[in-house]
Design a protein around this motif. Structure first.
Motif, PDB file in Angstrom:
ATOM      1  N   ASN A 319      40.475  52.472  35.132  1.00  0.00           N
ATOM      2  CA  ASN A 319      39.192  52.459  35.320  1.00  0.00           C
ATOM      3  C   ASN A 319      37.935  51.809  35.057  1.00  0.00           C
ATOM      4  OD1 ASN A 319      41.624  55.125  34.952  1.00  0.00           O
ATOM      5  ND2 ASN A 319      39.997  56.072  36.215  1.00  0.00           N
ATOM      6  N   LEU A 320      37.826  51.853  34.229  1.00  0.00           N
ATOM      7  CA  LEU A 320      37.117  50.457  33.302  1.00  0.00           C
ATOM      8  C   LEU A 320      37.032  49.743  34.080  1.00  0.00           C
ATOM      9  CD1 LEU A 320      37.378  51.618  29.333  1.00  0.00           C
ATOM     10  CD2 LEU A 320      35.831  52.064  30.445  1.00  0.00           C
ATOM     11  N   VAL A 321      38.214  48.792  34.583  1.00  0.00           N
ATOM     12  CA  VAL A 321      38.044  47.845  35.051  1.00  0.00           C
ATOM     13  C   VAL A 321      37.438  48.073  36.786  1.00  0.00           C
ATOM     14  CG1 VAL A 321      39.207  45.633  36.591  1.00  0.00           C
ATOM     15  CG2 VAL A 321      40.494  46.864  34.045  1.00  0.00           C
ATOM     16  N   ARG A 322      37.566  48.793  36.923  1.00  0.00           N
ATOM     17  CA  ARG A 322      36.773  49.298  38.583  1.00  0.00           C
ATOM     18  C   ARG A 322      35.446  49.434  37.583  1.00  0.00           C
ATOM     19  NH1 ARG A 322      42.267  52.003  39.788  1.00  0.00           N
ATOM     20  NH2 ARG A 322      41.445  53.543  38.207  1.00  0.00           N
ATOM     21  N   LEU A 323      35.224  50.200  37.150  1.00  0.00           N
ATOM     22  CA  LEU A 323      33.317  50.338  36.632  1.00  0.00           C
ATOM     23  C   LEU A 323      33.097  49.386  36.519  1.00  0.00           C
ATOM     24  CD1 LEU A 323      33.298  53.841  34.769  1.00  0.00           C
ATOM     25  CD2 LEU A 323      32.988  53.765  36.704  1.00  0.00           C
ATOM     26  N   TYR A 324      32.711  48.148  35.648  1.00  0.00           N
ATOM     27  CA  TYR A 324      33.162  46.869  35.265  1.00  0.00           C
ATOM     28  C   TYR A 324      32.437  46.167  36.706  1.00  0.00           C
ATOM     29  CZ  TYR A 324      32.328  42.172  34.141  1.00  0.00           C
ATOM     30  OH  TYR A 324      32.196  40.794  33.769  1.00  0.00           O
ATOM     31  N   ILE A 334      30.053  36.617  36.526  1.00  0.00           N
ATOM     32  CA  ILE A 334      30.469  35.029  36.112  1.00  0.00           C
ATOM     33  C   ILE A 334      32.011  35.898  35.334  1.00  0.00           C
ATOM     34  CG2 ILE A 334      28.340  35.064  34.690  1.00  0.00           C
ATOM     35  CD1 ILE A 334      30.253  36.297  31.943  1.00  0.00           C
ATOM     36  N   VAL A 335      33.132  36.884  35.494  1.00  0.00           N
ATOM     37  CA  VAL A 335      34.173  36.550  36.017  1.00  0.00           C
ATOM     38  C   VAL A 335      35.020  36.466  36.972  1.00  0.00           C
ATOM     39  CG1 VAL A 335      36.203  37.888  35.075  1.00  0.00           C
ATOM     40  CG2 VAL A 335      33.860  38.846  33.736  1.00  0.00           C
ATOM     41  N   SER A 336      35.931  35.532  37.097  1.00  0.00           N
ATOM     42  CA  SER A 336      36.711  35.055  37.961  1.00  0.00           C
ATOM     43  C   SER A 336      37.201  36.586  38.324  1.00  0.00           C
ATOM     44  CB  SER A 336      37.401  34.251  37.387  1.00  0.00           C
ATOM     45  OG  SER A 336      37.597  33.718  36.187  1.00  0.00           O
ATOM     46  N   LYS A 337      37.055  36.970  39.415  1.00  0.00           N
ATOM     47  CA  LYS A 337      37.613  37.981  39.820  1.00  0.00           C
ATOM     48  C   LYS A 337      38.976  38.270  39.790  1.00  0.00           C
ATOM     49  CE  LYS A 337      35.139  40.432  42.350  1.00  0.00           C
ATOM     50  NZ  LYS A 337      34.626  41.314  44.675  1.00  0.00           N
ATOM     51  N   VAL A 338      39.447  37.382  40.623  1.00  0.00           N
ATOM     52  CA  VAL A 338      41.412  37.218  41.198  1.00  0.00           C
ATOM     53  C   VAL A 338      41.640  36.498  40.105  1.00  0.00           C
ATOM     54  CG1 VAL A 338      42.320  36.551  43.032  1.00  0.00           C
ATOM     55  CG2 VAL A 338      40.830  37.147  43.667  1.00  0.00           C
ATOM     56  N   ARG A 339      40.751  35.478  39.521  1.00  0.00           N
ATOM     57  CA  ARG A 339      41.291  35.219  38.329  1.00  0.00           C
ATOM     58  C   ARG A 339      41.991  36.324  37.326  1.00  0.00           C
ATOM     59  NH1 ARG A 339      40.061  32.461  33.670  1.00  0.00           N
ATOM     60  NH2 ARG A 339      41.802  30.797  33.216  1.00  0.00           N
ATOM     61  N   TYR A 344      45.477  40.541  34.727  1.00  0.00           N
ATOM     62  CA  TYR A 344      45.787  42.035  34.207  1.00  0.00           C
ATOM     63  C   TYR A 344      46.520  42.959  34.490  1.00  0.00           C
ATOM     64  CZ  TYR A 344      43.545  46.303  32.335  1.00  0.00           C
ATOM     65  OH  TYR A 344      43.269  47.771  31.838  1.00  0.00           O
ATOM     66  N   GLN A 345      46.921  42.370  36.129  1.00  0.00           N
ATOM     67  CA  GLN A 345      48.203  43.389  36.844  1.00  0.00           C
ATOM     68  C   GLN A 345      49.490  42.743  36.355  1.00  0.00           C
ATOM     69  OE1 GLN A 345      49.693  42.123  40.312  1.00  0.00           O
ATOM     70  NE2 GLN A 345      49.670  43.596  41.108  1.00  0.00           N
ATOM     71  N   VAL A 346      49.955  41.380  35.847  1.00  0.00           N
ATOM     72  CA  VAL A 346      51.273  41.005  35.195  1.00  0.00           C
ATOM     73  C   VAL A 346      51.083  41.564  33.723  1.00  0.00           C
ATOM     74  CG1 VAL A 346      52.193  38.763  35.356  1.00  0.00           C
ATOM     75  CG2 VAL A 346      51.264  39.285  36.901  1.00  0.00           C
TER      76      VAL A 346
END
Length: 753
Positions: A319-324, A334-339, A344-346
């Motif tokens: 939830n916090l990742v989605r809010l960010y 500045i955060v490389s979203k897909v990377r 985070y998923q793995v």
């Protein structure tokens, strides 16, 4: 190297057919058919049907050996199932690749005289002499395997087996077949880092003590062929080797060697990403690939911080990742979203704890904006996550990479204490830390000509300019000179492709973001580019007019600086009219969309830059200048007054809903600058009409700040408090001070509303 016997160069001759056997084969081929059949039968009697993976005793030929043991020509003992004893002891993948040209299940056994010459030749190629500018230097414990590992990627996997990696990089570790005598350095050969495209890697645990590394593959599968990567190398970090580093870059261009520990493990190696040329400013670029290793107490501290962060946010991490990515990322992407999302998923704990803590902490401010969390009390305080993130950063910055730099940049923007009336010095020191981290990994150099993948080039540029942005704005809070010297970088200007890169989320990761955040928003790219455009103009102002050591400046230097200021003023004069429509803040739009509120911090930074521009243009603001019609103060005062009438209009467009968005830590200092500049204009106005106009601006600003401040919300109050108490202080004391001719005493009277 001509004097080194071939057998000493990693045992290349061991893989070739014996001359006697080859001569016998040639003689047989010229005899009668019967002799040929007999010779053929003799040559095949050692080629047996075999499989790989079943139990295999020592000296048994019932089952095929693994690739590593076959190359080493040693026994391959499998107790019950792979890995074999050798691969298990080295921590390397254990697998067997069939040799091309043999029938199914047929495999020549290592060391057999009857093994066919072509098959043996495929396993080991003859050693080729290095190029003229690539010297081979003998070093202990590193062995050449085959020539294809000494060339850039051809898209084929390394002969050494490797395990699957979720991060798209490979690191193949191998040991010498027979450890040579370290008293005989001539019997050893150095091998540099070798890059090849491989979708596999070994165990990515950075704390595992790796054996001697002879081949390290660091190319992402998405990268173009024959490119390197400086990130995501399991157990390794890459440090830029600048002009003053331990060895001259031109010497390293022709003579590179690894750094071996006392146990002859490869602690560090040097890789070249750009060969340079004869041009003066085109020097070779090298990186030092260092094995990550820390004492146990450091590893425990890092692990404790990581575990504590995840325990605090569980089970709300996603939830916090989605809010960010919904509320913070559009303003400061500045955060490389897909990377980040892929990692985070793995395995979320493969992301440095400092970055996870920073993202969770910034996102926690928007807890109530998540429908699923609304009504659920926040189970932690932001400062708790920030403390753990700093504990982790203290250790993780010892091995800086792009993730760690992102954490440094984000931790600047946590919510400040509500009691602060000035910006905390930690904002400045954290920016210095981010700058040092960025320079350590070479972001201050333009990577356009480097042999690294395109995705990494885009990300490096974006993060450098984010670092530049933070350094410049953080320096202003206390009037300090920026840490980044104007001649200390050559990174190319930011482009939309740099911001767009790595922003489109694949379908399997889309559950970690809100639907609007699955694809790249052009407004996000345009907003960030304008942020950098403004700060680059501001940096020109700082360099030309706010230097500390001005004693050596000549008249020509002063005139040139003034011309630069005039140029910047011309560029910024029409900024609000020329920006894309997606960045406009509408005055009559009271119900705002997220995009509009995202734009407010950008406009505030523009007016804060205008403050310093006009302070420089109107310098010196003395009493004499106030009464001299030809002074800089009188010349630029009308322009400044018009510019800040626009600022007051902008602030009147901001409503309370906008203040709930992410403004960043620098917004507080920017509001202080703008509010104080309105006082500056009022006190330095010389004409009656200008005095009246400036006072109206002060009154409007004063009223707007109190109207916005009247909200019981921590983030809003910390954003507005410092500027509000300053304008209140002015109105409570200005009349008394002005009556006393500027020498009035400071009182604690309540402000007039």
């Amino acid at each position: 190297m001509n004097g080194v016997p071939p057998a000493a160069l990693g045992g290349d001759d061991a893989g070739r057919p014996d001359h006697h056997d080859q001569e016998e084969a040639n003689n047989t081929s010229s005899s009668d058919p019967a002799a040929t059949n007999a010779a053929h039968a003799r040559s095949r009697k050692f080629v047996i049907q075999s499989t790989f993976g079943n139990p295999r005793e020592r000296r048994s030929r019932k089952n095929r050996p693994c690739d590593a043991c076959r190359r080493r020509k040693t026994a391959c003992v499998i107790t019950s199932e792979p890995p074999c004893l050798f691969c298990e002891s080295r921590g390397i993948p254990c697998q067997s690749t069939p040799v091309v040209g043999l029938g199914d299940g047929q495999q020549p056994q290592p060391g057999e005289k009857g093994a066919s010459a072509p098959a043996q030749h495929q396993q080991r190629q003859p050693f080729e002499a290095p190029a003229a500018n690539q010297q081979v230097f003998p070093l202990p414990g590193v062995r050449k395997e085959s020539n294809d590992l000494l060339t850039p990627s051809t898209g084929h996997e390394s002969p050494a087996g490797s395990a699957a990696s979720p991060y798209g990089v490979g690191m193949v570790i191998d040991q010498p077949a027979h450890t040579p005598s370290y008293r005989d350095p001539a019997a050893l050969i150095h091998q540099n880092l070798v890059y090849h495209s491989s979708p596999s890697t070994v165990n990515s645990d950075p704390h595992r003590a790796a054996d001697t590394a002879s081949v390290i593959s660091v190319t992402s599968p998405e990268a173009a062929p024959q490119t390197h990567s400086l990130e995501d190398i399991p157990g390794r970090c890459a440090y830029f080797m600048g002009p003053t580093s331990e060895q001259d870059g031109f010497l390293l261009d022709a003579f590179r060697y690894g750094i071996l520990s006392e146990k002859y493990n490869l602690d560090a190696n040097i890789a070249q990403v750009h060969p340079g040329s004869s041009l003066r400013d085109d020097q070779p670029v090298h990186f030092l690939f260092l094995e990550i290793g820390h004492p146990d107490h450091v590893n425990r501290a890092r692990q404790d911080a990581s575990d504590s962060i995840e325990a605090k946010v569980w089970p709300y991490g996603e939830n916090l990742v989605r809010l960010y990515f919904r509320h913070v990322h559009p303003v400061f992407p500045i955060v490389s979203k897909v990377r980040f999302l892929r990692r985070y998923q793995v395995d979320k704990k493969s992301i440095p704890a400092c970055l996870r803590g920073a993202i969770y902490a910034l996102a926690s401010v928007f807890w109530s904006c998540d429908v699923a969390l609304r009504g659920t009390p926040v189970p932690f305080q932001q400062h708790e996550l920030v403390d753990y993130a700093h504990q982790a950063l203290r250790r993780e910055i010892e091995n800086p990479n792009l993730f760690v730099l992102q954490a440094c940049l984000l931790l600047i923007h946590v919510t400040p204490p509500t009691i602060d009336s000035i910006e905390a010095p930690t904002t400045w020191t954290l920016a210095a830390q981010a700058t040092a981290c960025a320079q350590m990994i070479g972001l201050h150099l333009e990577p356009g000509q480097w042999n690294i993948n395109a995705t990494e080039k885009h990300l490096r540029r974006k993060l450098w300019w984010a670092t530049f942005y933070s350094d410049c704005w953080s320096s202003i809070c206390f009037g300090n000179p920026p840490h980044i010297a104007s001649t200390s970088y050559n990174t190319a200007p930011l482009t939309m492709e740099d911001v767009r890169c790595d922003e489109d989320v694949p379908e399997d990761l889309q559950y970690l973001v809100e639907p609007p955040d699955t694809s790249f928003e052009v407004s996000t790219g345009a907003r960030f580019m304008q942020m950098i455009h403004i700060v680059r103009s501001l940096r020109t102002v700082l360099d030309s007019s706010f230097q500390v050591n001005t004693s050596a400046r000549t008249i020509n230097d002063t005139m040139e600086a003034q011309n630069e200021l005039v140029t910047v003023q011309a560029k910024l004069r029409d900024w609000t009219s020329l920006i894309p429509s997606c960045l406009v803040v509408q005055k009559d739009e009271r119900v705002r969309s997220h995009v509009t509120s995202y734009n407010c911090p950008l406009h505030l930074s523009f007016y804060a830059a205008q403050v310093l521009l006009y302070r420089a243009l109107m310098h010196p603001p003395t009493r004499q200048a106030k009464t001299t019609p030809s002074s800089n103060l009188r010349r630029w005062f009308p322009e400044a007054l018009i510019a800040f009438e626009a600022f007051v209009d902008f602030l009147s467009c901001v409503n309370k809903a906008d203040l709930f968005g992410f403004w960043g830590r620098h917004a507080r200092s920017q509001l202080i600058l703008c509010g104080n500049f309105l006082v500056f204009l009022f006190l330095l106005a010389s004409e009656r009409r200008d005095i009246e106009r400036a006072y109206r601006l002060l009154e409007s600003f004063h009223g707007t700040m109190h109207a916005l401040y009247d909200v019981d919300h921590v983030q809003i109050n910390t954003l507005l408090r410092a500027a509000t108490i300053r304008i209140d202080s002015f109105f409570s004391q200005a009349a008394e001070i002005m009556r006393g001719g500027g020498d009035g005493s400071i009182s604690a009277a309540k402000p007039n509303h």
